[in-house]
Design a protein around this motif. Structure first.
Motif, PDB file in Angstrom:
ATOM      1  N   ASN A 207       0.829  -1.206   0.000  1.00 47.12           N
ATOM      2  CA  ASN A 207       0.000   0.000   0.000  1.00 47.12           C
ATOM      3  C   ASN A 207       0.862   1.254   0.000  1.00 47.12           C
ATOM      4  O   ASN A 207       0.506   2.261  -0.615  1.00 47.12           O
ATOM      5  CB  ASN A 207      -0.957   0.007   1.192  1.00 47.12           C
ATOM      6  CG  ASN A 207      -2.150  -0.891   0.971  1.00 47.12           C
ATOM      7  OD1 ASN A 207      -2.560  -1.142  -0.161  1.00 47.12           O
ATOM      8  ND2 ASN A 207      -2.712  -1.400   2.057  1.00 47.12           N
ATOM      9  N   ARG A 208       2.012   1.204   0.655  1.00 49.99           N
ATOM     10  CA  ARG A 208       2.923   2.362   0.626  1.00 49.99           C
ATOM     11  C   ARG A 208       3.512   2.558  -0.769  1.00 49.99           C
ATOM     12  O   ARG A 208       3.674   3.681  -1.229  1.00 49.99           O
ATOM     13  CB  ARG A 208       4.037   2.182   1.647  1.00 49.99           C
ATOM     14  CG  ARG A 208       3.499   2.069   3.049  1.00 49.99           C
ATOM     15  CD  ARG A 208       4.100   3.039   3.970  1.00 49.99           C
ATOM     16  NE  ARG A 208       3.651   2.736   5.316  1.00 49.99           N
ATOM     17  CZ  ARG A 208       4.346   3.031   6.390  1.00 49.99           C
ATOM     18  NH1 ARG A 208       5.508   3.627   6.272  1.00 49.99           N
ATOM     19  NH2 ARG A 208       3.870   2.746   7.576  1.00 49.99           N
ATOM     20  N   ILE A 209       3.821   1.454  -1.435  1.00 47.60           N
ATOM     21  CA  ILE A 209       4.290   1.566  -2.829  1.00 47.60           C
ATOM     22  C   ILE A 209       3.154   2.109  -3.693  1.00 47.60           C
ATOM     23  O   ILE A 209       3.367   2.974  -4.542  1.00 47.60           O
ATOM     24  CB  ILE A 209       4.810   0.210  -3.340  1.00 47.60           C
ATOM     25  CG1 ILE A 209       6.090  -0.178  -2.583  1.00 47.60           C
ATOM     26  CG2 ILE A 209       5.055   0.248  -4.847  1.00 47.60           C
ATOM     27  CD1 ILE A 209       6.598  -1.576  -2.855  1.00 47.60           C
ATOM     28  N   LYS A 210       1.932   1.636  -3.473  1.00 48.40           N
ATOM     29  CA  LYS A 210       0.763   2.120  -4.220  1.00 48.40           C
ATOM     30  C   LYS A 210       0.556   3.616  -3.978  1.00 48.40           C
ATOM     31  O   LYS A 210       0.219   4.359  -4.896  1.00 48.40           O
ATOM     32  CB  LYS A 210      -0.486   1.324  -3.809  1.00 48.40           C
ATOM     33  CG  LYS A 210      -1.742   1.697  -4.544  1.00 48.40           C
ATOM     34  CD  LYS A 210      -1.775   1.144  -5.938  1.00 48.40           C
ATOM     35  CE  LYS A 210      -3.139   1.320  -6.559  1.00 48.40           C
ATOM     36  NZ  LYS A 210      -3.274   0.660  -7.830  1.00 48.40           N
ATOM     37  N   GLN A 211       0.780   4.071  -2.758  1.00 48.25           N
ATOM     38  CA  GLN A 211       0.660   5.494  -2.457  1.00 48.25           C
ATOM     39  C   GLN A 211       1.677   6.300  -3.273  1.00 48.25           C
ATOM     40  O   GLN A 211       1.327   7.310  -3.886  1.00 48.25           O
ATOM     41  CB  GLN A 211       0.875   5.754  -0.967  1.00 48.25           C
ATOM     42  CG  GLN A 211       0.804   7.228  -0.599  1.00 48.25           C
ATOM     43  CD  GLN A 211       1.193   7.494   0.840  1.00 48.25           C
ATOM     44  OE1 GLN A 211       2.011   6.768   1.418  1.00 48.25           O
ATOM     45  NE2 GLN A 211       0.621   8.522   1.417  1.00 48.25           N
TER      46      GLN A 211
ATOM     47  N   ARG B  23       2.700   9.844  -7.878  1.00 44.40           N
ATOM     48  CA  ARG B  23       3.402  10.078  -9.152  1.00 44.40           C
ATOM     49  C   ARG B  23       2.407  10.300 -10.286  1.00 44.40           C
ATOM     50  O   ARG B  23       2.547  11.232 -11.075  1.00 44.40           O
ATOM     51  CB  ARG B  23       4.314   8.908  -9.488  1.00 44.40           C
ATOM     52  CG  ARG B  23       4.984   9.074 -10.834  1.00 44.40           C
ATOM     53  CD  ARG B  23       5.839   7.904 -11.246  1.00 44.40           C
ATOM     54  NE  ARG B  23       6.290   8.057 -12.594  1.00 44.40           N
ATOM     55  CZ  ARG B  23       7.203   8.934 -13.005  1.00 44.40           C
ATOM     56  NH1 ARG B  23       7.774   9.743 -12.139  1.00 44.40           N
ATOM     57  NH2 ARG B  23       7.550   9.020 -14.266  1.00 44.40           N
ATOM     58  N   GLN B  24       1.386   9.452 -10.382  1.00 44.91           N
ATOM     59  CA  GLN B  24       0.402   9.600 -11.452  1.00 44.91           C
ATOM     60  C   GLN B  24      -0.360  10.914 -11.319  1.00 44.91           C
ATOM     61  O   GLN B  24      -0.617  11.591 -12.320  1.00 44.91           O
ATOM     62  CB  GLN B  24      -0.568   8.423 -11.465  1.00 44.91           C
ATOM     63  CG  GLN B  24       0.054   7.165 -12.022  1.00 44.91           C
ATOM     64  CD  GLN B  24      -0.980   6.124 -12.386  1.00 44.91           C
ATOM     65  OE1 GLN B  24      -1.904   5.860 -11.630  1.00 44.91           O
ATOM     66  NE2 GLN B  24      -0.807   5.543 -13.559  1.00 44.91           N
ATOM     67  N   THR B  25      -0.705  11.306 -10.112  1.00 42.16           N
ATOM     68  CA  THR B  25      -1.425  12.561  -9.886  1.00 42.16           C
ATOM     69  C   THR B  25      -0.566  13.756 -10.267  1.00 42.16           C
ATOM     70  O   THR B  25      -0.999  14.641 -11.013  1.00 42.16           O
ATOM     71  CB  THR B  25      -1.849  12.673  -8.407  1.00 42.16           C
ATOM     72  OG1 THR B  25      -2.714  11.577  -8.095  1.00 42.16           O
ATOM     73  CG2 THR B  25      -2.554  13.987  -8.125  1.00 42.16           C
ATOM     74  N   VAL B  26       0.664  13.776  -9.783  1.00 45.37           N
ATOM     75  CA  VAL B  26       1.564  14.903 -10.045  1.00 45.37           C
ATOM     76  C   VAL B  26       1.890  14.998 -11.531  1.00 45.37           C
ATOM     77  O   VAL B  26       1.858  16.084 -12.125  1.00 45.37           O
ATOM     78  CB  VAL B  26       2.838  14.782  -9.181  1.00 45.37           C
ATOM     79  CG1 VAL B  26       3.917  15.744  -9.628  1.00 45.37           C
ATOM     80  CG2 VAL B  26       2.492  15.003  -7.713  1.00 45.37           C
ATOM     81  N   THR B  27       2.173  13.877 -12.165  1.00 44.09           N
ATOM     82  CA  THR B  27       2.484  13.874 -13.598  1.00 44.09           C
ATOM     83  C   THR B  27       1.289  14.360 -14.414  1.00 44.09           C
ATOM     84  O   THR B  27       1.434  15.184 -15.323  1.00 44.09           O
ATOM     85  CB  THR B  27       2.900  12.453 -14.057  1.00 44.09           C
ATOM     86  OG1 THR B  27       4.024  12.045 -13.295  1.00 44.09           O
ATOM     87  CG2 THR B  27       3.265  12.429 -15.524  1.00 44.09           C
ATOM     88  N   GLY B  28       0.108  13.857 -14.091  1.00 40.29           N
ATOM     89  CA  GLY B  28      -1.093  14.268 -14.820  1.00 40.29           C
ATOM     90  C   GLY B  28      -1.414  15.736 -14.647  1.00 40.29           C
ATOM     91  O   GLY B  28      -1.770  16.434 -15.609  1.00 40.29           O
TER      92      GLY B  28
END
Length: 154
Positions: A112-116, A121-126
């Motif tokens: 879950n920490r890796i998923k976080q 990353r996906q949020t910031v990149t998008g």
């Protein structure tokens, strides 16, 4: 020999997942197949192939980037095209020590920490692609704050 546990966390993008892993474990820490298929062999801490236990994998964090007693940290492509991370029972403790993560209780907590990190990353990149100026901050207890700004002229 430490048994591998395949986590329940599902990741939808191998590029973002491998970039996330490299941000956590360092540049050059991830080896991946060219096409994202399960065609690589993950190895145990003694250099032994783990194909018999987890099969071929799409990517892995090299064990040398975790600890000298670690196994590779495999990323497996599922039949539906998503990815999951497998972790050996030994590395449930070694990975958090390497990353400085406190209070990791079990494999799902670790994943879950890796998923976080992947989701941030996906949020910031998008959002960056949409023109937002971003700042991220992680508190001592692991909470991630993302601040976004975008100025528009009308």
């Amino acid at each position: 020999m430490s048994k591998f546990v395949v986590g329940e966390c599902v990741f939808n993008d191998l590029d973002d997942l491998t970039a996330t892993m490299e941000s956590l474990f360092g540049a050059g820490s991830v080896e991946r197949s060219v096409d994202g298929s399960n065609s690589l062999t993950a190895y145990g801490h003694e250099g032994d192939s783990r194909d018999y236990e987890i099969g071929k994998v799409a990517a892995f964090v090299r064990r040398s980037h975790i600890s000298h007693l670690s196994n590779d940290l495999p990323i497996i492509r599922d039949l539906d095209g998503t990815y999951r991370v497998a972790v050996s029972k030994y590395d449930i403790g070694a990975v958090p020590r390497r990353l400085g993560w406190k209070d990791v209780k079990d494999v799902e907590d670790l994943l879950n920490r890796i998923k976080q990190a992947f989701s941030v990353r996906q949020t910031v990149t998008g959002m960056a692609k949409l023109g937002f100026k971003l700042e991220t901050e992680t508190t001592a207890d692991g909470v991630v704050h993302v601040r976004a700004q975008k100025y528009m002229t009308v």
